[in-house]
Write an enzyme that holds these catalytic residues in place. Structure first.
Site, PDB file in Angstrom:
ATOM      1  CB  ALA A 160      31.345  28.427  40.077  1.00 13.39           C
ATOM      2  CD  GLU A 161      31.649  30.111  36.724  1.00 10.50           C
ATOM      3  OE1 GLU A 161      31.332  29.057  36.148  1.00 10.50           O
ATOM      4  OE2 GLU A 161      31.047  30.548  37.710  1.00 10.50           O
ATOM      5  CB  THR A 162      38.805  32.854  38.687  1.00 11.88           C
ATOM      6  OG1 THR A 162      38.688  32.128  39.910  1.00 11.88           O
ATOM      7  CG2 THR A 162      39.780  34.007  38.877  1.00 11.88           C
TER       8      THR A 162
END
Length: 101
Positions: free
Chosen positions: A45-47
């Site tokens: 979902a996020e980096t």
């Protein structure tokens, strides 16, 4: 290019639980298209990417589709990596972001 990358499951102490995020420490910003490609390859979902700024840190977040304004769990995961893996020894971490303030 060689980068150190950490995967953290935020909000849990159980393996494969919580909210996963990838944390990428940098010494200077990579071009945004490069960070976007890294986020696509990580496919979470996020980096989160961060660079030191004096005693503080600049922080940016990317999904596989775009850069986003704010991500709570990836911010907490970044703090966790700074404290537990990268030797940050102060009591408080100050993050500065491009969009969220």
């Amino acid at each position: 290019m060689k980068l150190q990358i950490f995967q953290v499951d935020a909000f849990t102490d159980q393996l494969f639980g919580g909210n996963p995020a990838v944390i990428v420490p940098l010494t200077e910003w990579l071009p945004a298209p490069t960070m976007q490609k890294i986020a696509i390859e990580n496919n979470l979902a996020e980096t989160a990417f961060f660079i030191p700024q004096g005693d503080d840190f600049e922080l940016r977040w990317f999904t596989p589709e775009l850069e986003i304004d704010l991500c709570g769990h990836a911010t907490l995961a970044t703090a966790h990596i700074l404290f537990t893996e990268l030797g940050y020894d102060k009591d408080i971490i100050h993050f500065h972001t491009l969009k969220a303030g």
